[in-house]
Design a protein around this motif. Structure first.
Motif, mmCIF file in Angstrom:
data_model
loop_
_atom_site.group_PDB
_atom_site.id
_atom_site.type_symbol
_atom_site.label_atom_id
_atom_site.label_comp_id
_atom_site.label_asym_id
_atom_site.label_seq_id
_atom_site.Cartn_x
_atom_site.Cartn_y
_atom_site.Cartn_z
ATOM 1 N N PHE A 63 4.589 -82.915 -7.680
ATOM 2 C CA PHE A 63 4.399 -83.748 -6.496
ATOM 3 C C PHE A 63 4.259 -82.876 -5.263
ATOM 4 C CE2 PHE A 63 9.078 -83.512 -6.765
ATOM 5 C CZ PHE A 63 9.438 -83.166 -5.468
ATOM 6 N N THR A 64 3.646 -83.445 -4.251
ATOM 7 C CA THR A 64 3.515 -82.824 -2.935
ATOM 8 C C THR A 64 3.842 -83.898 -1.909
ATOM 9 O OG1 THR A 64 1.755 -81.352 -3.716
ATOM 10 C CG2 THR A 64 1.933 -81.668 -1.331
ATOM 11 N N LEU A 65 4.754 -83.585 -0.990
ATOM 12 C CA LEU A 65 5.156 -84.549 0.040
ATOM 13 C C LEU A 65 5.235 -83.865 1.396
ATOM 14 C CD1 LEU A 65 8.004 -86.518 -1.793
ATOM 15 C CD2 LEU A 65 5.739 -87.379 -1.178
ATOM 16 N N PRO A 66 5.013 -84.637 2.472
ATOM 17 C CA PRO A 66 5.088 -84.063 3.824
ATOM 18 C C PRO A 66 6.524 -83.854 4.290
ATOM 19 C CG PRO A 66 4.647 -86.405 3.960
ATOM 20 C CD PRO A 66 4.625 -86.049 2.486
ATOM 21 N N ALA A 67 6.706 -82.830 5.087
ATOM 22 C CA ALA A 67 8.018 -82.563 5.688
ATOM 23 C C ALA A 67 8.386 -83.714 6.620
ATOM 24 C CB ALA A 67 7.982 -81.251 6.452
ATOM 25 N N ALA A 68 9.677 -84.014 6.675
ATOM 26 C CA ALA A 68 10.162 -85.044 7.597
ATOM 27 C C ALA A 68 9.986 -84.552 9.029
ATOM 28 C CB ALA A 68 11.632 -85.344 7.317
ATOM 29 N N PRO A 69 9.411 -85.366 9.907
ATOM 30 C CA PRO A 69 9.258 -84.960 11.304
ATOM 31 C C PRO A 69 10.620 -84.615 11.920
ATOM 32 C CG PRO A 69 8.009 -86.956 10.855
ATOM 33 C CD PRO A 69 8.860 -86.688 9.641
ATOM 34 N N GLY A 70 10.665 -83.471 12.612
ATOM 35 C CA GLY A 70 11.904 -83.037 13.250
ATOM 36 C C GLY A 70 12.894 -82.405 12.291
ATOM 37 N N GLY A 71 12.489 -82.235 11.029
ATOM 38 C CA GLY A 71 13.370 -81.661 10.020
ATOM 39 C C GLY A 71 13.370 -80.142 10.039
ATOM 40 N N VAL A 107 12.802 -93.827 8.896
ATOM 41 C CA VAL A 107 12.310 -92.519 8.451
ATOM 42 C C VAL A 107 12.261 -91.500 9.588
ATOM 43 C CG1 VAL A 107 9.819 -92.943 8.732
ATOM 44 C CG2 VAL A 107 10.641 -91.379 6.936
ATOM 45 N N ALA A 108 12.052 -91.946 10.803
ATOM 46 C CA ALA A 108 11.997 -91.021 11.942
ATOM 47 C C ALA A 108 13.336 -90.322 12.158
ATOM 48 C CB ALA A 108 11.580 -91.765 13.206
ATOM 49 N N GLU A 109 14.426 -90.888 11.637
ATOM 50 C CA GLU A 109 15.751 -90.294 11.783
ATOM 51 C C GLU A 109 16.053 -89.242 10.713
ATOM 52 O OE1 GLU A 109 18.617 -93.489 11.783
ATOM 53 O OE2 GLU A 109 17.232 -94.754 12.910
ATOM 54 N N ALA A 110 15.265 -89.180 9.647
ATOM 55 C CA ALA A 110 15.567 -88.308 8.506
ATOM 56 C C ALA A 110 15.634 -86.835 8.894
ATOM 57 C CB ALA A 110 14.556 -88.523 7.385
ATOM 58 N N GLY A 111 14.632 -86.340 9.595
ATOM 59 C CA GLY A 111 14.611 -84.930 9.981
ATOM 60 C C GLY A 111 15.778 -84.557 10.876
ATOM 61 N N ALA A 112 16.022 -85.374 11.889
ATOM 62 C CA ALA A 112 17.115 -85.099 12.814
ATOM 63 C C ALA A 112 18.471 -85.171 12.108
ATOM 64 C CB ALA A 112 17.071 -86.090 13.979
ATOM 65 N N THR A 113 18.628 -86.116 11.202
ATOM 66 C CA THR A 113 19.884 -86.233 10.451
ATOM 67 C C THR A 113 20.120 -84.983 9.614
ATOM 68 O OG1 THR A 113 19.725 -88.637 10.397
ATOM 69 C CG2 THR A 113 21.140 -87.605 8.732
ATOM 70 N N ALA A 114 19.077 -84.517 8.941
ATOM 71 C CA ALA A 114 19.204 -83.303 8.117
ATOM 72 C C ALA A 114 19.576 -82.100 8.978
ATOM 73 C CB ALA A 114 17.909 -83.051 7.358
ATOM 74 N N ARG A 115 18.945 -81.958 10.115
ATOM 75 C CA ARG A 115 19.265 -80.829 11.006
ATOM 76 C C ARG A 115 20.699 -80.924 11.519
ATOM 77 N NH1 ARG A 115 14.661 -77.884 13.106
ATOM 78 N NH2 ARG A 115 15.940 -77.371 14.899
ATOM 79 N N ARG A 116 21.137 -82.127 11.834
ATOM 80 C CA ARG A 116 22.509 -82.331 12.312
ATOM 81 C C ARG A 116 23.523 -81.937 11.228
ATOM 82 N NH1 ARG A 116 21.414 -86.674 14.572
ATOM 83 N NH2 ARG A 116 21.779 -88.125 12.875
ATOM 84 N N GLY A 160 23.037 -79.516 9.205
ATOM 85 C CA GLY A 160 22.887 -78.087 8.956
ATOM 86 C C GLY A 160 22.006 -77.753 7.766
ATOM 87 N N ILE A 161 21.163 -78.683 7.360
ATOM 88 C CA ILE A 161 20.296 -78.478 6.195
ATOM 89 C C ILE A 161 19.134 -77.558 6.579
ATOM 90 C CG2 ILE A 161 18.825 -79.637 4.484
ATOM 91 C CD1 ILE A 161 21.946 -80.264 4.393
ATOM 92 N N THR A 162 18.877 -76.553 5.734
ATOM 93 C CA THR A 162 17.764 -75.634 5.982
ATOM 94 C C THR A 162 16.708 -75.699 4.877
ATOM 95 O OG1 THR A 162 18.923 -73.798 4.910
ATOM 96 C CG2 THR A 162 19.196 -74.033 7.311
ATOM 97 N N PHE A 163 17.020 -76.354 3.758
ATOM 98 C CA PHE A 163 16.010 -76.500 2.700
ATOM 99 C C PHE A 163 15.037 -77.629 3.079
ATOM 100 C CE2 PHE A 163 19.969 -78.548 1.061
ATOM 101 C CZ PHE A 163 19.561 -79.877 1.037
ATOM 102 N N PRO A 164 13.886 -77.706 2.411
ATOM 103 C CA PRO A 164 12.901 -78.727 2.773
ATOM 104 C C PRO A 164 13.437 -80.154 2.660
ATOM 105 C CG PRO A 164 11.913 -77.071 1.354
ATOM 106 C CD PRO A 164 13.387 -76.803 1.361
ATOM 107 N N VAL A 165 13.128 -80.935 3.675
ATOM 108 C CA VAL A 165 13.428 -82.368 3.699
ATOM 109 C C VAL A 165 12.078 -83.060 3.877
ATOM 110 C CG1 VAL A 165 14.598 -84.237 4.936
ATOM 111 C CG2 VAL A 165 15.719 -82.005 4.668
ATOM 112 N N VAL A 166 11.736 -83.909 2.925
ATOM 113 C CA VAL A 166 10.419 -84.531 2.902
ATOM 114 C C VAL A 166 10.541 -86.052 2.888
ATOM 115 C CG1 VAL A 166 9.370 -82.538 1.751
ATOM 116 C CG2 VAL A 166 10.281 -84.423 0.366
ATOM 117 N N THR A 167 9.430 -86.720 3.163
ATOM 118 C CA THR A 167 9.414 -88.179 3.167
ATOM 119 C C THR A 167 8.479 -88.696 2.075
ATOM 120 O OG1 THR A 167 7.629 -88.273 4.787
ATOM 121 C CG2 THR A 167 9.873 -88.271 5.644
ATOM 122 N N ASP A 168 8.800 -89.884 1.570
ATOM 123 C CA ASP A 168 8.004 -90.523 0.516
ATOM 124 C C ASP A 168 7.832 -92.005 0.850
ATOM 125 O OD1 ASP A 168 6.639 -90.971 -1.860
ATOM 126 O OD2 ASP A 168 8.448 -91.036 -3.091
#
Length: 173
Positions: free
Chosen positions: A33-41, A101-110, A112-120
């Motif tokens: 699979f290929t998925l886009p990175a979460a915005p702000g992630g 979904v717009a909250e996913a990237g910011a939540t991951a950063r909050r 401390g996640i550094t691995f890829p966070v993507v949306t589906d």
């Protein structure tokens, strides 16, 4: 039944079978699979599973911003991602809908996640790997590209078991 009716029935059955997605399960090869990175992630661009398959083990985490156990699970895998560096790939697939979904990237950063966070948003990957849409849901894939573990749910009491399992997954050649 005449030949024409039989042929029509056979053709309809073939199309119905072809339209069904192959479900991922333990013991089978992990579907690409290929998925886009979460915005702000923590990462940008797209995540391609094929870039890691057959190179290192991969953990695919299905999560959502509204899922409290997910908020506990993600940092556990972040620590393992950091511990094993380039020997382990972790990717978190957000199952958030259009409203969150717009909250996913910011939540991951909050967190401390550094691995890829993507949306589906179209649930193409979720429907193959996690058709029940459970959150959290984790899938472990070995170096050979074979799914070795699926787990629905998370509890902090499982942390040592997860750490031991990932250590074993990384050690296996």
């Amino acid at each position: 039944m005449n030949r024409r009716a039989f042929a029509s029935t056979l053709l309809a059955a073939a199309f119905a079978t072809a339209a069904q997605p192959v479900l991922a399960s333990v013991g089978t090869e992990a579907p690409e699979f290929t998925l886009p990175a979460a915005p702000g992630g923590p990462t940008r661009g797209r995540f391609r599973l094929a870039d890691s398959l057959h190179r290192k083990p991969v953990v695919v985490l299905f999560w959502a911003t509204w899922c409290q156990p997910c908020m506990q699970e993600l940092p556990v895998y972040q620590a393992l991602f950091q511990r094993y560096g380039g020997q382990l790939q972790v990717v978190a697939v957000s199952m958030d809908g259009p409203d969150t979904v717009a909250e996913a990237g910011a939540t991951a950063r909050r967190l401390g996640i550094t691995f890829p966070v993507v949306t589906d948003l179209e649930t193409q990957v979720v429907s193959v790997y996690n058709p029940r849409r459970a959150a959290p849901f984790s899938v472990w894939i070995d170096r050979a590209g074979i799914i070795t573990r699926e787990r629905e749910g998370f509890s902090m009491s499982e942390q040592r078991q997860i750490e031991a399992g990932i250590a074993d997954l990384v050690r296996r050649r």
